[in-house]
Design an enzyme around this catalytic site. Structure first.
Site, mmCIF file in Angstrom:
data_model
loop_
_atom_site.group_PDB
_atom_site.id
_atom_site.type_symbol
_atom_site.label_atom_id
_atom_site.label_comp_id
_atom_site.label_asym_id
_atom_site.label_seq_id
_atom_site.Cartn_x
_atom_site.Cartn_y
_atom_site.Cartn_z
ATOM 1 C CE LYS A 66 -4.343 -1.504 2.071
ATOM 2 N NZ LYS A 66 -5.346 -1.198 3.078
ATOM 3 C CG ASP A 102 -8.426 0.971 3.083
ATOM 4 O OD1 ASP A 102 -9.213 0.167 2.561
ATOM 5 O OD2 ASP A 102 -7.202 0.778 3.144
#
Ligand code: NAP
Length: 282
Positions: A66, A102
């Site tokens: 990420k 997210d």
């Protein structure tokens, strides 16, 4: 022509994303296919080169890539920069743009449980790892009355706060876990972003909720198990609880929307995820 989408992570064997996204393509009549690519940590650059070569239309990115993937992209959206990580990539005519869905996905799900406006809420975020970054950024960007981060390693909570303050002003407080536990009656929303309580250590809780407000919303990012020990204790007290399934579904739905311009059916996605987790949707 079939458009290709995928997940870059390591490991990816148990990912629920392929089932969830491939079903959404089918439901919406989109010629798309989603595949989970297992990419070891040292092979990310080659994977991104392959993505360009094969003109893959969109990606999800998960642990451990990420943060590292950011250096290989052409553009990064502001919220992803603020979070310091990317979980979604969109390929627009060869330009790879990184987003992070997210925090926003989490908020979309949390909002369905709130009994008072977020902007009037006093929020405690427990934990200061990767997931907490997204949650803190989304909460602070939307605006809350007071945002407190409590973590075992206090320096990591300070780092999240200071990183956010480089971009925008916000009312963010940092506390040791013990102090947050003592002050628990002050918070309207309590969010566990640590991995404490995740399978197989299902009997552990990150904090005692003895002093939690009866009107509080207790949220846990963990979805395996669907109902953590922390949420079981909250349910026993009769307070509103919120598990991690909604975040997983909504971050995926937001990524899908960015790739295709179409909103998938999140109820159907939830059903698929719950089936995978062995729970019911009732
Ligand atoms: P991470 O970066 O490894 O962070 C872990 C956090 O847990 C840190 O704050 C760490 O504290 C704390 N922690 C771990 N063990 C602890 C212990 N024994 N005592 C006290 N604190 C402890 O992990 P992450 O990526 O943020 O993920 C955290 C959780 O969120 C995982 O359970 C993951 O499954 C879940 N998650 C859910 C979704 C969703 O879609 N629902 C998405 C992402 C993540 P220190 O800083 O002190 O080490």
């Amino acid at each position: 022509m079939n458009k290709l989408y995928g997940l870059l992570g390591h490991p990816v064997g148990h990912s629920m994303s392929p089932l969830m996204h491939n079903d959404a393509f089918k439901q919406l009549g989109i010629n798309g296919y989603y595949h989970a690519f297992d990419v070891p940590e040292d092979k990310l650059k080659e994977a991104v080169d392959a993505l360009r070569l094969f003109n893959i239309s969109g990606l999800n990115v998960t642990i451990p890539h990420k943060v590292t993937i950011m250096e290989f992209l052409d553009e990064i959206d502001e919220e992803a920069l603020m979070i310091g990580a990317v979980n979604t990539v969109v390929n627009i005519e060869g330009r790879l743009i990184g987003y992070n869905t997210d925090g926003r996905g989490y908020l979309t799900s949390l909002l369905t449980k709130l009994n008072k406006p977020l902007k009037d809420s006093n929020v405690l975020v427990i934990g200061a790892g990767g997931a907490a970054r997204g949650i803190v950024t989304a909460l602070a960007n939307d605006g809350v009355a007071l945002l407190t981060i409590a973590n075992r390693t206090i320096e990591k909570a300070d780092e999240i706060k200071n990183h956010y303050l480089k971009y925008r002003e916000a009312n963010i407080n940092v506390l040791p876990l013990k102090k947050a536990q003592l002050n628990l009656a002050r918070y309207d929303i309590v969010i566990n972003t640590t991995s404490i309580g995740m399978s197989p250590r299902v009997d552990e809780v990150p904090i005692s909720i003895d002093h939690i407000k009866q009107t509080a919303v207790l949220s846990d990012l963990i979805y395996n198990p669907i109902e953590t020990k922390l949420l079981q204790l909250g349910n026993k007290k009769g307070i509103i609880t919120h598990n991690g399934v909604g975040m997983f579904v909504e971050q995926g739905a937001l990524a899908f929307l960015k790739w295709t311009g179409k909103q998938p059916d999140t109820e159907k996605m939830t059903k698929i995820v719950m089936q995978q987790l062995g729970g019911s949707t009732c």
